[in-house]
Design a protein around this motif. Structure first.
Motif, PDB file in Angstrom:
ATOM      1  N   GLY A  56      11.162  -3.540   9.336  1.00 24.53           N
ATOM      2  CA  GLY A  56      12.628  -3.826   9.230  1.00 24.53           C
ATOM      3  C   GLY A  56      12.446  -1.992   9.063  1.00 24.53           C
ATOM      4  N   LEU A  57      11.889  -1.313   8.552  1.00 27.04           N
ATOM      5  CA  LEU A  57      11.859   0.711   8.219  1.00 27.04           C
ATOM      6  C   LEU A  57      12.376   1.061   9.148  1.00 27.04           C
ATOM      7  CD1 LEU A  57      12.351   1.770   6.191  1.00 27.04           C
ATOM      8  CD2 LEU A  57       9.360   1.985   5.484  1.00 27.04           C
ATOM      9  N   GLU A  71      16.301  -1.494  -0.404  1.00 27.06           N
ATOM     10  CA  GLU A  71      17.008  -3.099  -0.151  1.00 27.06           C
ATOM     11  C   GLU A  71      16.565  -3.612   0.349  1.00 27.06           C
ATOM     12  OE1 GLU A  71      19.659  -1.509   2.581  1.00 27.06           O
ATOM     13  OE2 GLU A  71      20.902  -0.074   2.069  1.00 27.06           O
ATOM     14  N   THR A  72      15.449  -3.261   0.873  1.00 25.43           N
ATOM     15  CA  THR A  72      14.092  -4.692   0.710  1.00 25.43           C
ATOM     16  C   THR A  72      12.931  -4.560   0.891  1.00 25.43           C
ATOM     17  OG1 THR A  72      13.379  -2.818   2.721  1.00 25.43           O
ATOM     18  CG2 THR A  72      15.083  -4.168   3.517  1.00 25.43           C
ATOM     19  N   GLY A  73      13.263  -4.383  -0.523  1.00 26.12           N
ATOM     20  CA  GLY A  73      11.903  -4.258  -1.796  1.00 26.12           C
ATOM     21  C   GLY A  73      11.713  -3.441  -2.250  1.00 26.12           C
ATOM     22  N   GLY A  74      11.038  -2.081  -1.518  1.00 25.89           N
ATOM     23  CA  GLY A  74       9.939  -0.858  -1.739  1.00 25.89           C
ATOM     24  C   GLY A  74      10.775  -0.254  -3.123  1.00 25.89           C
ATOM     25  N   ASP A 106      -0.473  -8.929   0.732  1.00 24.15           N
ATOM     26  CA  ASP A 106       0.734 -10.064   1.609  1.00 24.15           C
ATOM     27  C   ASP A 106       0.696  -9.164   2.777  1.00 24.15           C
ATOM     28  OD1 ASP A 106       2.128 -11.669   2.519  1.00 24.15           O
ATOM     29  OD2 ASP A 106       3.430 -12.096   1.331  1.00 24.15           O
ATOM     30  N   ILE A 107      -0.546  -9.572   3.862  1.00 24.84           N
ATOM     31  CA  ILE A 107       0.072  -8.597   5.192  1.00 24.84           C
ATOM     32  C   ILE A 107       1.299  -9.173   5.469  1.00 24.84           C
ATOM     33  CG2 ILE A 107      -1.456 -10.382   6.598  1.00 24.84           C
ATOM     34  CD1 ILE A 107      -0.643  -6.647   6.519  1.00 24.84           C
ATOM     35  N   GLY A 108       1.837 -10.200   5.798  1.00 25.42           N
ATOM     36  CA  GLY A 108       3.199 -10.728   6.461  1.00 25.42           C
ATOM     37  C   GLY A 108       3.777 -10.429   5.970  1.00 25.42           C
ATOM     38  N   ALA A 109       4.038 -10.152   4.029  1.00 20.62           N
ATOM     39  CA  ALA A 109       5.607  -9.061   3.849  1.00 20.62           C
ATOM     40  C   ALA A 109       4.992  -8.093   4.174  1.00 20.62           C
ATOM     41  CB  ALA A 109       5.148  -9.323   2.184  1.00 20.62           C
ATOM     42  N   ALA A 110       3.834  -7.530   4.468  1.00 18.93           N
ATOM     43  CA  ALA A 110       3.873  -5.931   4.391  1.00 18.93           C
ATOM     44  C   ALA A 110       4.140  -6.136   6.073  1.00 18.93           C
ATOM     45  CB  ALA A 110       2.831  -5.252   4.576  1.00 18.93           C
TER      46      ALA A 110
END
Length: 268
Positions: free
Chosen positions: A30-31, A224-227, A20-24
């Motif tokens: 953000g990071l 916090e962002t799913g990682g 999922d390149i969009g989610a990545a």
């Protein structure tokens, strides 16, 4: 130290393959503050992560059935075809035969004898990443391997690396650098899997390190962002503060807030 004055054998590109390149793109924006710019049809969906006006990585969607999400490191070569022959001769595997990427350069993808994937980039109009060692960009690479001696022999045969060592309390950290350079030009390290409690002994791999201003804040933001924080931040004397992370799709990478390099001549 990694610079954009790339020499043969130095890391000159890194890219992400993810389902999922969009989610990545959202996660790394953000990071690290990266902006992802997707390529056109002629690029096969391959795009660039940019930090300001500089390219800091590549990325593309890779279906989950073609392999797990992962970062891949590429090393500079003057002749991708000759490097492919050297890989085969040294016991590695050619996964993707050398091929031209328009006029940008020539690339190939291999696996070392342990099955660890890596690539080479023979520059054309694209000479490599536009920024390294800056905050938000690639600054180091590490190979987690089951056999340091065998890995050193293989990569010396394929990329011409010289092997060095930096002593630390309890052992020596193995470093790698382009042929004909000094220890200050080291661009990566070789780490025994068995000595690292957070690594799976059956999963050797290359990992990129990205420079950050605040390691603890970056690790917290990733979680916090799913990682995932695979190894909580730790300080290494004279080196910096680092952490091992994974993005929401499981691609492994590391971050470090490096100790500033001393000024020339050691002046205060």
């Amino acid at each position: 130290m990694l610079t954009t004055d790339y020499e043969n054998g130095s890391p000159n590109w890194v890219d992400l393959g993810t389902p999922d390149i969009g989610a990545a793109a959202a996660f790394y924006r953000g990071l690290f503050g990266w902006d992802f710019r997707a390529g056109g049809e002629e690029a096969g969906g391959y795009g660039m992560f940019r930090l300001g006006d500089k390219t800091v990585a590549g990325g593309m969607a890779v279906p989950a059935d073609q392999g797990p999400a992962a970062w891949q490191v590429y090393f500079q070569t003057a002749d991708a075809d000759a490097t492919a022959a050297a890989v085969t001769h040294a016991g590695g595997t050619v996964r993707f035969q050398p091929a031209d990427v328009m006029d940008s350069g020539r690339m190939a993808v291999f696996a070392d004898p342990e099955g660890v994937g890596f690539g080479v980039w023979q520059p054309g109009s694209n000479t490599g990443l536009g920024a390294v060692t800056e905050v938000g960009s690639l600054c180091w690479t590490e190979l987690y391997t089951g056999d340091i001696d065998a890995a050193a022999e293989f990569y010396h045969a394929v990329l011409g690396w010289q092997i060095g060592g930096v002593p630390f309390d309890g052992g020596t950290y193995t470093t790698v650098r382009p042929a004909g350079t000094t220890e200050e030009a080291a661009v990566g390290g070789l780490v025994p899997l068995a000595t690292d409690p957070v690594e799976d002994a059956g999963r050797p791999y290359w990992t990129p390190y990205f420079e950050v201003a605040d390691c603890d804040a970056t690790a917290a933001k990733a979680e916090e962002t799913g990682g995932k924080v695979r190894m909580t931040p730790v300080s290494l004397e004279g080196v910096g503060r680092m952490a091992k992370l994974a993005d929401p799709s499981g691609a492994r990478f590391a971050v470090i807030a490096s100790v500033p390099a001393p000024p020339p001549g050691g002046a205060a």
